[in-house]
Design a protein around this motif. Structure first.
Motif, PDB file in Angstrom:
ATOM      1  N   GLU A 150     -45.739  11.157 -14.950  1.00 36.67           N
ATOM      2  CA  GLU A 150     -45.111  10.608 -13.746  1.00 36.67           C
ATOM      3  C   GLU A 150     -43.620  10.952 -13.692  1.00 36.67           C
ATOM      4  O   GLU A 150     -42.764  10.101 -13.433  1.00 36.67           O
ATOM      5  N   ASP A 151     -43.326  12.217 -13.923  1.00 37.62           N
ATOM      6  CA  ASP A 151     -41.965  12.767 -13.848  1.00 37.62           C
ATOM      7  C   ASP A 151     -41.012  12.182 -14.884  1.00 37.62           C
ATOM      8  O   ASP A 151     -39.796  12.335 -14.773  1.00 37.62           O
ATOM      9  N   GLN A 152     -41.547  11.543 -15.902  1.00 34.39           N
ATOM     10  CA  GLN A 152     -40.731  11.014 -17.000  1.00 34.39           C
ATOM     11  C   GLN A 152     -40.971  11.859 -18.243  1.00 34.39           C
ATOM     12  O   GLN A 152     -42.114  12.114 -18.620  1.00 34.39           O
ATOM     13  N   LEU A 153     -39.889  12.321 -18.860  1.00 32.42           N
ATOM     14  CA  LEU A 153     -40.009  13.094 -20.094  1.00 32.42           C
ATOM     15  C   LEU A 153     -40.107  12.160 -21.293  1.00 32.42           C
ATOM     16  O   LEU A 153     -39.422  11.142 -21.367  1.00 32.42           O
ATOM     17  N   TYR A 154     -40.969  12.546 -22.247  1.00 33.96           N
ATOM     18  CA  TYR A 154     -41.121  11.814 -23.499  1.00 33.96           C
ATOM     19  C   TYR A 154     -41.026  12.810 -24.657  1.00 33.96           C
ATOM     20  O   TYR A 154     -41.490  13.947 -24.543  1.00 33.96           O
ATOM     21  N   ILE A 155     -40.422  12.372 -25.744  1.00 30.57           N
ATOM     22  CA  ILE A 155     -40.305  13.231 -26.917  1.00 30.57           C
ATOM     23  C   ILE A 155     -41.684  13.493 -27.501  1.00 30.57           C
ATOM     24  O   ILE A 155     -42.421  12.567 -27.851  1.00 30.57           O
ATOM     25  N   ASN A 175     -28.005  16.071 -21.276  1.00 31.80           N
ATOM     26  CA  ASN A 175     -26.685  16.543 -20.843  1.00 31.80           C
ATOM     27  C   ASN A 175     -26.342  16.006 -19.443  1.00 31.80           C
ATOM     28  O   ASN A 175     -25.892  16.736 -18.560  1.00 31.80           O
ATOM     29  N   ASN A 176     -26.591  14.716 -19.270  1.00 31.31           N
ATOM     30  CA  ASN A 176     -26.277  13.983 -18.039  1.00 31.31           C
ATOM     31  C   ASN A 176     -27.126  14.391 -16.840  1.00 31.31           C
ATOM     32  O   ASN A 176     -26.835  13.979 -15.705  1.00 31.31           O
ATOM     33  N   MET A 177     -28.174  15.175 -17.064  1.00 33.83           N
ATOM     34  CA  MET A 177     -29.096  15.530 -15.984  1.00 33.83           C
ATOM     35  C   MET A 177     -30.320  14.633 -16.099  1.00 33.83           C
ATOM     36  O   MET A 177     -31.025  14.649 -17.112  1.00 33.83           O
ATOM     37  N   PRO A 178     -30.599  13.816 -15.067  1.00 30.65           N
ATOM     38  CA  PRO A 178     -31.715  12.874 -15.132  1.00 30.65           C
ATOM     39  C   PRO A 178     -33.043  13.557 -15.404  1.00 30.65           C
ATOM     40  O   PRO A 178     -33.295  14.674 -14.940  1.00 30.65           O
ATOM     41  N   SER A 179     -33.878  12.871 -16.149  1.00 31.72           N
ATOM     42  CA  SER A 179     -35.182  13.396 -16.526  1.00 31.72           C
ATOM     43  C   SER A 179     -36.005  13.806 -15.319  1.00 31.72           C
ATOM     44  O   SER A 179     -36.565  14.911 -15.270  1.00 31.72           O
ATOM     45  N   ASP A 180     -36.090  12.940 -14.308  1.00 33.57           N
ATOM     46  CA  ASP A 180     -36.935  13.257 -13.158  1.00 33.57           C
ATOM     47  C   ASP A 180     -36.380  14.434 -12.361  1.00 33.57           C
ATOM     48  O   ASP A 180     -37.143  15.216 -11.779  1.00 33.57           O
ATOM     49  N   SER A 181     -35.061  14.599 -12.341  1.00 31.36           N
ATOM     50  CA  SER A 181     -34.458  15.745 -11.653  1.00 31.36           C
ATOM     51  C   SER A 181     -34.795  17.046 -12.362  1.00 31.36           C
ATOM     52  O   SER A 181     -35.085  18.067 -11.716  1.00 31.36           O
ATOM     53  N   PHE A 212     -35.470  25.367 -19.989  1.00 30.52           N
ATOM     54  CA  PHE A 212     -34.134  24.774 -19.996  1.00 30.52           C
ATOM     55  C   PHE A 212     -33.100  25.847 -20.302  1.00 30.52           C
ATOM     56  O   PHE A 212     -32.050  25.924 -19.660  1.00 30.52           O
ATOM     57  N   TRP A 213     -33.367  26.668 -21.290  1.00 28.97           N
ATOM     58  CA  TRP A 213     -32.448  27.769 -21.610  1.00 28.97           C
ATOM     59  C   TRP A 213     -32.349  28.745 -20.441  1.00 28.97           C
ATOM     60  O   TRP A 213     -31.261  29.228 -20.094  1.00 28.97           O
ATOM     61  N   GLY A 217     -28.780  28.117 -19.508  1.00 28.15           N
ATOM     62  CA  GLY A 217     -28.062  28.983 -20.428  1.00 28.15           C
ATOM     63  C   GLY A 217     -27.846  28.372 -21.808  1.00 28.15           C
ATOM     64  O   GLY A 217     -28.455  27.365 -22.178  1.00 28.15           O
ATOM     65  N   ASP A 218     -26.960  29.005 -22.580  1.00 33.73           N
ATOM     66  CA  ASP A 218     -26.686  28.568 -23.946  1.00 33.73           C
ATOM     67  C   ASP A 218     -26.062  27.180 -23.956  1.00 33.73           C
ATOM     68  O   ASP A 218     -25.095  26.919 -23.242  1.00 33.73           O
ATOM     69  N   GLN A 219     -26.613  26.315 -24.763  1.00 32.98           N
ATOM     70  CA  GLN A 219     -26.089  24.961 -24.920  1.00 32.98           C
ATOM     71  C   GLN A 219     -25.889  24.707 -26.425  1.00 32.98           C
ATOM     72  O   GLN A 219     -26.858  24.453 -27.139  1.00 32.98           O
ATOM     73  N   PRO A 220     -24.664  24.802 -26.913  1.00 37.38           N
ATOM     74  CA  PRO A 220     -24.443  24.601 -28.345  1.00 37.38           C
ATOM     75  C   PRO A 220     -24.697  23.172 -28.795  1.00 37.38           C
ATOM     76  O   PRO A 220     -24.856  22.911 -29.986  1.00 37.38           O
ATOM     77  N   GLU A 221     -24.727  22.215 -27.856  1.00 33.32           N
ATOM     78  CA  GLU A 221     -25.036  20.840 -28.201  1.00 33.32           C
ATOM     79  C   GLU A 221     -25.714  20.156 -27.024  1.00 33.32           C
ATOM     80  O   GLU A 221     -25.587  20.595 -25.874  1.00 33.32           O
ATOM     81  N   PHE A 222     -26.455  19.114 -27.342  1.00 38.69           N
ATOM     82  CA  PHE A 222     -27.184  18.382 -26.317  1.00 38.69           C
ATOM     83  C   PHE A 222     -26.923  16.890 -26.465  1.00 38.69           C
ATOM     84  O   PHE A 222     -26.953  16.365 -27.568  1.00 38.69           O
ATOM     85  N   THR A 223     -26.677  16.241 -25.335  1.00 41.06           N
ATOM     86  CA  THR A 223     -26.569  14.790 -25.322  1.00 41.06           C
ATOM     87  C   THR A 223     -27.841  14.235 -24.696  1.00 41.06           C
ATOM     88  O   THR A 223     -28.146  14.513 -23.536  1.00 41.06           O
ATOM     89  N   ILE A 224     -28.587  13.485 -25.490  1.00 42.77           N
ATOM     90  CA  ILE A 224     -29.872  12.942 -25.063  1.00 42.77           C
ATOM     91  C   ILE A 224     -29.713  11.449 -24.788  1.00 42.77           C
ATOM     92  O   ILE A 224     -29.330  10.682 -25.681  1.00 42.77           O
ATOM     93  N   SER A 225     -29.988  11.044 -23.556  1.00 45.41           N
ATOM     94  CA  SER A 225     -29.981   9.613 -23.217  1.00 45.41           C
ATOM     95  C   SER A 225     -31.422   9.129 -23.216  1.00 45.41           C
ATOM     96  O   SER A 225     -32.284   9.737 -22.577  1.00 45.41           O
TER      97      SER A 225
END
Length: 230
Positions: A150-155, A175-181, A212-213, A217-225
């Motif tokens: 239902e448009d929700q990401l799960y690990i 990286n501040n981009m909502p899961s559903d977006s 995602f890549w 593009g290249d993301q040397p780090e990721f912020t996961i909410s």
């Protein structure tokens, strides 16, 4: 909650190709033909080593899009099975009109995807150019894989050194981009097979890291909410 993970994992390689066991020979031929199309595009011009940020001229992109349209009409065995010719023409006109400034390969792929996906054929895809793939950095993939409901990401799998996130944890943003977006972006670019959208779910579940890549593009780090269940 949120945390930042530095990506030091090798990529979970995404092969943007389809099954080679399709029973119809013309589909195999079509896949090869459309693979050659992308190498004919402006991306085949002499370009910098890392072409991801190279912007191609408007006229060249419009010429390439027209070339793609013509070959879909002439090479695809049933391009109007799920779309009328008039609707396809409108999709082309809208895509053509959206090319109003020079574009990178990634930006142009989003334009071509609107046209390719309009015919709802999962066997017709746009591949990365060789130059684009040659710039793939082994350390810049998301260190997690995901499933979606239902448009929700799960690990689904933790490939990082962190033990803070458990499998099955719902992710609110990357990286501040909502899961559903993010899910919506991938759905719009993954295509479908006729009226069946199961393929979109398949791409997201198995190839989210590569997508995602591809788009960001290249993301040397990721912020996961994420939501911490207690």
């Amino acid at each position: 909650m949120a945390f930042t993970v530095f990506n030091n994992q090798p990529p979970y390689f995404v092969a943007h190709q389809l099954s080679r066991n399709h029973s119809y020979l013309f589909m195999r031929i079509l896949l090869l033909f459309l693979f050659l199309i992308i190498n004919h595009f402006g991306f085949a011009q002499q370009a910098p080593i890392d072409t991801r940020n190279y912007k191609h001229a408007v006229e060249a992109l419009k010429e390439d899009l027209t070339y793609l349209k013509t070959n879909i009409e002439e090479a695809h065995p049933a391009p109007f099975l799920f779309i009328s010719r008039d609707s396809f023409e409108r999709a082309f006109d809208e895509a053509l009109a959206s090319i109003d400034a020079p574009m990178t390969e990634t930006q142009f792929r989003m334009v071509t995807n609107t046209l390719v996906n309009s015919i709802a054929c999962s066997h017709t895809q746009i591949f990365n150019s060789r130059n684009f793939n040659s710039a793939r950095h082994v350390n810049y993939y998301l260190p997690f894989s995901f499933t979606v409901f239902e448009d929700q990401l799960y690990i689904k799998e933790n490939l990082s050194d962190s033990t803070l996130i458990e499998l099955g944890t719902p992710v609110h943003a990357i990286n501040n981009m909502p899961s559903d977006s993010l899910v919506q972006i991938f759905k719009e670019n993954a295509g479908s097979e006729g009226v069946n959208n199961a393929l979109q779910q398949f791409w997201i579940k198995h190839f989210f890291r590569g997508f995602f890549w591809l788009w960001f593009g290249d993301q040397p780090e990721f912020t996961i909410s994420y939501k911490h269940e207690n």
